[in-house]
Scaffold this active site. Sequence first.
Site, PDB file in Angstrom:
ATOM      1  N   CYS A   2     -24.357 -11.017 -15.851  1.00 34.74           N
ATOM      2  CA  CYS A   2     -24.081 -10.314 -17.254  1.00 34.74           C
ATOM      3  C   CYS A   2     -24.926  -9.806 -18.186  1.00 34.74           C
ATOM      4  O   CYS A   2     -25.946 -10.271 -18.692  1.00 34.74           O
ATOM      5  CB  CYS A   2     -22.587 -10.786 -17.904  1.00 34.74           C
ATOM      6  SG  CYS A   2     -22.990 -11.815 -19.279  1.00 34.74           S
ATOM      7  N   HIS A  95     -17.761 -14.609 -26.237  1.00 34.68           N
ATOM      8  CA  HIS A  95     -18.616 -14.691 -27.879  1.00 34.68           C
ATOM      9  C   HIS A  95     -17.552 -14.406 -29.024  1.00 34.68           C
ATOM     10  O   HIS A  95     -16.451 -14.483 -28.825  1.00 34.68           O
ATOM     11  CB  HIS A  95     -19.308 -13.127 -27.598  1.00 34.68           C
ATOM     12  CG  HIS A  95     -18.449 -11.902 -27.197  1.00 34.68           C
ATOM     13  ND1 HIS A  95     -18.283 -11.776 -25.944  1.00 34.68           N
ATOM     14  CD2 HIS A  95     -17.967 -10.732 -27.393  1.00 34.68           C
ATOM     15  CE1 HIS A  95     -17.453 -10.670 -25.962  1.00 34.68           C
ATOM     16  NE2 HIS A  95     -17.371 -10.501 -26.673  1.00 34.68           N
TER      17      HIS A  95
END
Length: 107
Positions: A2, A95
């Site tokens: 990713c 995140h």
Amino acid sequence: MCIFCKIVEGVIPNKTILENDEFLAFEDINPQANVHVIVIPKVHVESFAEVSSDTMKNMTPFIQEVTEKLSLETQGYRLITNIGKDGGQEVPHLHFHILGGQSLRGL
Ligand code: AMP
């Protein structure tokens, strides 16, 4: 791999704010406020829905250290994590967004 794992590996450059063995904080490429920083665990975890309590235990003081470094403590800030499709998560790597440096009231 990713996009945030590529940042961790150094394949994609980033503007680092703070880093340790476990976590990385860097400037968002498309800031939505005067201060917009992304904080990630270096290990790939898809979202908050999958994160272990051990990782969060260490991530909490790291995020607080980042906000201190950014001098956001007095005026405040917003801490956001988007989860999955309905949450509007675009990058499938856990995140936290730290937003601040201005009043976010009404945003
Ligand atoms: P989210 O919608 O919660 O998944 O947020 C993903 C965030 O990652 C967005 O605010 C993007 O601007 C940011 N972003 C994507 N690619 C990069 C990159 N290469 N460097 C820094 N921030 C990025």
